[in-house]
Design a protein around this motif. Structure first.
Motif, PDB file in Angstrom:
ATOM      1  N   GLY A 124      41.275  43.187  41.192  1.00  0.00           N
ATOM      2  CA  GLY A 124      42.336  43.655  42.103  1.00  0.00           C
ATOM      3  C   GLY A 124      42.283  45.010  42.732  1.00  0.00           C
ATOM      4  N   GLU A 125      41.604  45.646  41.689  1.00  0.00           N
ATOM      5  CA  GLU A 125      41.259  47.092  42.340  1.00  0.00           C
ATOM      6  C   GLU A 125      40.281  47.123  43.313  1.00  0.00           C
ATOM      7  OE1 GLU A 125      40.260  49.007  38.826  1.00  0.00           O
ATOM      8  OE2 GLU A 125      42.026  49.040  37.871  1.00  0.00           O
ATOM      9  N   ALA A 126      39.189  46.350  43.337  1.00  0.00           N
ATOM     10  CA  ALA A 126      38.329  46.216  44.287  1.00  0.00           C
ATOM     11  C   ALA A 126      38.805  45.748  45.778  1.00  0.00           C
ATOM     12  CB  ALA A 126      37.154  45.226  43.946  1.00  0.00           C
ATOM     13  N   VAL A 127      39.910  44.757  45.645  1.00  0.00           N
ATOM     14  CA  VAL A 127      40.274  44.143  46.810  1.00  0.00           C
ATOM     15  C   VAL A 127      41.113  45.320  47.595  1.00  0.00           C
ATOM     16  CG1 VAL A 127      41.870  42.373  47.788  1.00  0.00           C
ATOM     17  CG2 VAL A 127      40.095  41.753  45.842  1.00  0.00           C
ATOM     18  N   ARG A 128      41.938  45.892  46.760  1.00  0.00           N
ATOM     19  CA  ARG A 128      42.889  47.117  47.143  1.00  0.00           C
ATOM     20  C   ARG A 128      41.916  48.079  47.934  1.00  0.00           C
ATOM     21  NH1 ARG A 128      45.945  45.725  42.606  1.00  0.00           N
ATOM     22  NH2 ARG A 128      44.748  47.344  41.372  1.00  0.00           N
ATOM     23  N   ARG A 129      40.893  48.445  47.342  1.00  0.00           N
ATOM     24  CA  ARG A 129      39.998  49.463  48.012  1.00  0.00           C
ATOM     25  C   ARG A 129      39.678  48.745  49.423  1.00  0.00           C
ATOM     26  NH1 ARG A 129      37.605  49.881  42.826  1.00  0.00           N
ATOM     27  NH2 ARG A 129      35.872  48.622  43.612  1.00  0.00           N
ATOM     28  N   LEU A 130      39.276  47.567  49.359  1.00  0.00           N
ATOM     29  CA  LEU A 130      39.100  46.900  50.737  1.00  0.00           C
ATOM     30  C   LEU A 130      40.351  46.562  51.541  1.00  0.00           C
ATOM     31  CD1 LEU A 130      36.175  44.684  49.333  1.00  0.00           C
ATOM     32  CD2 LEU A 130      35.784  46.466  50.860  1.00  0.00           C
ATOM     33  N   GLY A 145      47.911  42.206  40.847  1.00  0.00           N
ATOM     34  CA  GLY A 145      48.758  43.242  41.271  1.00  0.00           C
ATOM     35  C   GLY A 145      49.697  43.017  42.482  1.00  0.00           C
ATOM     36  N   ARG A 146      49.679  41.610  42.751  1.00  0.00           N
ATOM     37  CA  ARG A 146      50.328  40.839  44.104  1.00  0.00           C
ATOM     38  C   ARG A 146      50.329  39.367  43.862  1.00  0.00           C
ATOM     39  NH1 ARG A 146      46.594  41.020  49.430  1.00  0.00           N
ATOM     40  NH2 ARG A 146      48.096  39.586  50.226  1.00  0.00           N
ATOM     41  N   LYS A 147      51.722  39.092  44.480  1.00  0.00           N
ATOM     42  CA  LYS A 147      51.728  37.636  44.405  1.00  0.00           C
ATOM     43  C   LYS A 147      50.678  36.817  45.623  1.00  0.00           C
ATOM     44  CE  LYS A 147      55.081  33.745  44.849  1.00  0.00           C
ATOM     45  NZ  LYS A 147      54.464  33.317  43.481  1.00  0.00           N
ATOM     46  N   ALA A 148      49.942  35.754  45.286  1.00  0.00           N
ATOM     47  CA  ALA A 148      49.197  35.321  46.559  1.00  0.00           C
ATOM     48  C   ALA A 148      50.242  34.901  47.534  1.00  0.00           C
ATOM     49  CB  ALA A 148      48.476  34.131  45.894  1.00  0.00           C
TER      50      ALA A 148
END
Length: 393
Positions: A326-332, A351-354
């Motif tokens: 989740g943290e990696a996707v938020r960085r991207l 950290g979010r709903k799909a």
């Protein structure tokens, strides 16, 4: 040329993807059911479907369908099918698989025995023999019983179509090639967009994506059971199918496809698989943990099959692992992420709903394809003013 009904089984829930593939090949769909699509085609279609379909599990030549609630009805129904139109006197035939759902006949071994006996009785009368050498081509039969409705098909593929021939070594929890291809097709990813799999394992997602980008047919480098059916399919049709596939390959394609894994030996195996698939130059494989996932460009895709925690010691590490994803996707922050997993707290840890969620059976395991969609890239409607500007774009 004679027209047949052909059945293409697929993963449950992915029938629409296969349906689109069959339409794109130019064939007419006659029925869509749970886990299979039926379409019309001639002998050439049997060849082309085996060579080109990315999401079908196999191709079956449908030979009959009837209602049966007793073994006598099953026997008579099988005996009424014109098997002599499909199986020559020296053909080897057997029931490779019989499945029954919500039907009065449910014993696979008994069904297989009755079907074989009825086929022999029919062919004995047509060929005027008492014994079959079964020394010729192979015609394995697959039978489905659904609510007492019997459907029969002769298996034209042999080994499942997910066996492309490039994957010799697999990781601990591999995703089948056919499933990987179907899941990629469910996303908006195109060959000019970035794709990263941070849990690449044996490389299936990156390799399937690269084969799509280069337009490499999945079945062009393997054999099929129906290649021996010279009574039904002229052998030249197989050569022509492979030639068509060769002509369609785009050998000039450039792609940004990457695969990471924390295990160095697994990364090496993935590179070897990519080389056998003919897409080694299109994929960058690297030993790297998920917390180091990054990319300088925008609007890319993360598509992966992360660990599910099937073993107790792995289960304890899952919350931390999925938080790292989740943290990696938020960085991207402009990227989209697609995860196939059975881990029930995926959305909480991400950290979010799909945005979308689709139930998929990966083998016998119920999983979900979580789709976290990022923003769409801006449309490119401005005409470039120079060659340099064209390159920048």
């Amino acid at each position: 040329m004679k027209t047949f009904e052909l059945i293409a089984p697929c993963h449950f829930g992915l029938e629409a993807v296969l349906k689109r593939e069959i339409y794109d090949l130019g064939y007419e769909i006659t029925k869509v059911e749970d886990g299979r699509v039926t379409f019309e085609g001639d002998a050439e279609a049997i060849c082309r479907a085996n060579i080109f379909l990315r999401t079908a599990e196999r191709v079956l030549l449908k030979v009959g369908q009837f209602h049966a609630e007793t073994f006598e009805e099953l026997f008579q129904g099988i005996k009424s099918i014109p098997w002599e139109d499909y199986i020559p006197k020296d053909g080897r035939f057997w029931v490779a698989k019989a499945s029954s759902i919500k039907s009065k006949l449910f014993s696979p071994s008994d069904i297989q025995s009755i079907v074989k006996k009825a086929m022999v009785e029919r062919l004995k009368g047509k060929y005027h023999v008492e014994w079959f050498p079964e020394s010729g081509a192979e015609y394995p039969l697959r039978l489905f019983l659904m609510k007492n409705e019997v459907t029969l098909g002769i298996d034209a593929s042999g080994n499942s179509l997910h066996k492309r021939g490039y994957r010799l070594m697999t990781s601990k929890a591999p995703v089948a090639e056919t499933l990987a291809a179907a899941l990629i097709m469910l996303t908006p990813w195109k060959k000019d967009r970035i794709l990263v799999d941070p849990f690449c394992g044996s490389g299936t997602f990156p390799i399937e994506a690269a084969m799509m980008a280069a337009n490499i047919a999945p079945g062009m480098n393997r054999e099929f059971k129906a290649e021996g059916w010279e009574n039904l399919i002229p052998h030249k049709l197989w050569y022509e199918g492979v030639e068509e596939a060769e002509d369609l390959i785009n050998r000039q394609i450039k792609a940004d496809i990457q695969g990471y894994d924390i295990d160095k030996e697994v990364v090496k195996a993935a590179r070897d698989n990519a080389r056998r698939a003919g897409v080694e130059e299109l994929i960058h494989f690297q030993q790297r943990p998920v917390d180091q996932l990054n990319h300088p460009k925008k609007y890319g895709f993360v598509i992966c099959n992360p660990p599910y925690g099937e073993r107790m010691e792995e289960k304890e590490a899952l919350p931390g692992l999925y938080r790292e994803i989740g943290e990696a996707v938020r960085r991207l922050d402009s990227w989209s992420a697609y995860l196939l997993t059975s881990y029930e707290d995926t959305e909480k840890c991400m950290g979010r709903k799909a945005d979308k969620n689709r139930k998929i059976y990966n083998g016998m395991l119920k999983t979900y394809f979580y789709q976290f969609q990022g923003p769409k890239p801006p449309k490119r409607n401005r005409r470039p003013q120079s060659a340099e500007e064209e390159v920048d774009r």
